[in-house]
Design an enzyme around this catalytic site. Structure first.
Site, PDB file in Angstrom:
ATOM      1  N   ARG A 175       0.805  -1.230   0.000  1.00  0.00           N
ATOM      2  CA  ARG A 175       0.000   0.000   0.000  1.00  0.00           C
ATOM      3  C   ARG A 175       0.833   1.272   0.000  1.00  0.00           C
ATOM      4  NH1 ARG A 175      -2.889  -3.935   1.658  1.00  0.00           N
ATOM      5  NH2 ARG A 175      -0.922  -4.471   2.615  1.00  0.00           N
ATOM      6  N   THR A 176       1.832   1.314   0.856  1.00  0.00           N
ATOM      7  CA  THR A 176       2.559   2.580   1.005  1.00  0.00           C
ATOM      8  C   THR A 176       3.248   2.944  -0.302  1.00  0.00           C
ATOM      9  OG1 THR A 176       2.851   2.105   3.334  1.00  0.00           O
ATOM     10  CG2 THR A 176       4.259   3.816   2.408  1.00  0.00           C
ATOM     11  N   LYS A 231      26.437  -4.374  -2.322  1.00  0.00           N
ATOM     12  CA  LYS A 231      27.890  -4.186  -2.451  1.00  0.00           C
ATOM     13  C   LYS A 231      28.458  -3.470  -1.238  1.00  0.00           C
ATOM     14  CE  LYS A 231      27.552  -3.594  -7.489  1.00  0.00           C
ATOM     15  NZ  LYS A 231      27.776  -2.642  -8.596  1.00  0.00           N
ATOM     16  N   HIS A 246       5.580   5.859  11.463  1.00  0.00           N
ATOM     17  CA  HIS A 246       5.056   5.773  10.094  1.00  0.00           C
ATOM     18  C   HIS A 246       4.111   6.964   9.915  1.00  0.00           C
ATOM     19  CE1 HIS A 246       3.793   4.191   6.360  1.00  0.00           C
ATOM     20  NE2 HIS A 246       3.509   2.948   6.686  1.00  0.00           N
ATOM     21  N   ARG A 295      11.610   3.668   3.112  1.00  0.00           N
ATOM     22  CA  ARG A 295      11.232   2.671   4.127  1.00  0.00           C
ATOM     23  C   ARG A 295      12.480   1.840   4.430  1.00  0.00           C
ATOM     24  NH1 ARG A 295       6.009  -1.132   4.216  1.00  0.00           N
ATOM     25  NH2 ARG A 295       5.185   0.853   4.966  1.00  0.00           N
TER      26      ARG A 295
HETATM   27  C1  NCD Z   1       2.274  -1.292   8.057  1.00  0.00           C
HETATM   28  C2  NCD Z   1       3.766  -1.079   8.167  1.00  0.00           C
HETATM   29  O1  NCD Z   1       4.505  -1.324   7.213  1.00  0.00           O
HETATM   30  O2  NCD Z   1       4.150  -0.602   9.227  1.00  0.00           O
HETATM   31  N1  NCD Z   1       1.801  -1.371   6.759  1.00  0.00           N
HETATM   32  C3  NCD Z   1       1.496  -0.235   6.053  1.00  0.00           C
HETATM   33  O3  NCD Z   1       2.339   0.575   5.770  1.00  0.00           O
HETATM   34  N2  NCD Z   1       0.227  -0.032   5.704  1.00  0.00           N
HETATM   35  C4  NCD Z   1       1.730  -2.316   8.971  1.00  0.00           C
HETATM   36  C5  NCD Z   1       2.279  -3.712   8.958  1.00  0.00           C
HETATM   37  O4  NCD Z   1       3.201  -4.057   8.217  1.00  0.00           O
HETATM   38  O5  NCD Z   1       1.756  -4.513   9.730  1.00  0.00           O
END
Ligand code: NCD
Length: 306
Positions: A55-56, A84, A133, A105
């Protein structure tokens, strides 16, 4: 309001958060594909994903594309110079040279803060280990306002992995700042970290319990999270808490008739599929809301929106 980096939800004032939502509201038709926009034409977004994401990453990409911008990036560091031995600082310097906005991320807590020190282009934290997040929090708040009308009158139950779950860390800070009441539900091993609970307790009343049944009775929002298997140092510890909570219709029918269920997704087994098409389910709308909210953020950090 010119933002630069978005590392923590605490980087925003409440007014700035509401401003993001005013713009996100205007983005809705373009987010749905009903109207076309080229406000970000010529701008490039770099998505650097050192951890899995559906999703993100896709909603950031969709947001950028819906605004007429372009996207470069990777979803798996195994195809990059990370293997590397390249440092995060150097990878960020490259993304800074090739793009206008960086979404990162990373499995390490603090990675986004570190990255922001090496980039003059805005760095947006899309999850730093068990840290925060913040862009998820913005879409979570936007969803609560849409579904329930406001934030301050809500009794929000956060359930599941409150120790390693980064979404609930940022969300808890934001909700208490807007005056919501919070109840934390988790197994003893997965309680909200003490430093967060003590920060929040200075301005808000926090309830903690292991019983989801008790908490659901007065809940306006039940925010469910996945047990973050990948963060457990010992797989045996994960097995002790796996499947600890499951939200189903029987449970929800005991609560308020207008309670809503949210989840940042992905879910494993913590929400029964029977909830998906019930009046309680808000998690798919929540996931869609990532697009207008991220459109607003991308426009703000590039200086195209004021
Ligand atoms: C979450 C995350 O990556 O922190 N997912 C997201 O970004 N919607 C939650 C998760 O991974 O459980």
């Amino acid at each position: 309001m010119p933002f630069d980096h978005v590392v923590s939800i605490n980087d925003f004032s409440n007014e700035e958060i509401m401003h993001v939502f005013e713009i996100a509201e205007k983005m809705l038709p373009a987010a749905r594909g009903e109207t076309a926009s080229d406000l970000l034409r010529g701008k490039i977004l770099a998505t650097l994903f050192f951890e899995p994401s559906t999703r993100t990453r896709l909603s950031f990409e969709s947001a950028m594309n819906r605004l007429g911008g372009n996207v470069i990036g990777f979803s798996d560091p195994s195809g990059t110079s990370f293997v590397k031995g390249e440092t995060l600082a150097d990878t960020i310097r490259m993304a800074e040279a090739y793009s206008d906005v960086i979404v990162l991320r990373h499995p390490r807590e603090g990675a986004a803060r570190l990255a922001s020190r090496f980039s003059n282009k805005p760095v947006l934290n899309a999850g730093d280990g068990a840290g925060q997040h913040p862009t998820q929090t913005l879409l979570d708040l936007f969803t609560i306002i849409h579904e329930k009308g406001n934030l301050q009158d809500q009794n929000v139950v956060l359930v599941g992995d409150l120790k390693y779950g980064r979404t609930v860390h940022s969300l808890a800070y934001a909700l208490t700042r807007f005056g919501a009441e919070l109840t934390f539900v988790s197994p003893a091993q997965l309680r909200m970290p003490d430093e967060i609970t003590s920060d929040l307790s200075q301005t808000a009343t926090i309830h903690q319990t292991e019983s989801l049944e008790d908490a659901v009775n007065d809940a306006d929002v039940v925010y469910v999270t996945r047990i973050q298997k990948e963060r457990f140092p010992d797989p045996a510890e994960y097995l002790q808490v796996a499947g600890a909570y499951r939200v189903d219709l029987k449970l929800l029918e005991q609560g308020k008739s207008d309670v809503i269920v949210m989840h940042p997704l992905p879910r494993v087994d913590e929400i029964a599929p029977e909830v998906d098409h019930s009046k309680y389910s808000s998690y798919f709308t929540q996931a869609f809301n990532g697009v207008p909210v991220r459109m607003a953020l991308l426009g703000l950090v590039t200086g195209v929106f004021e």
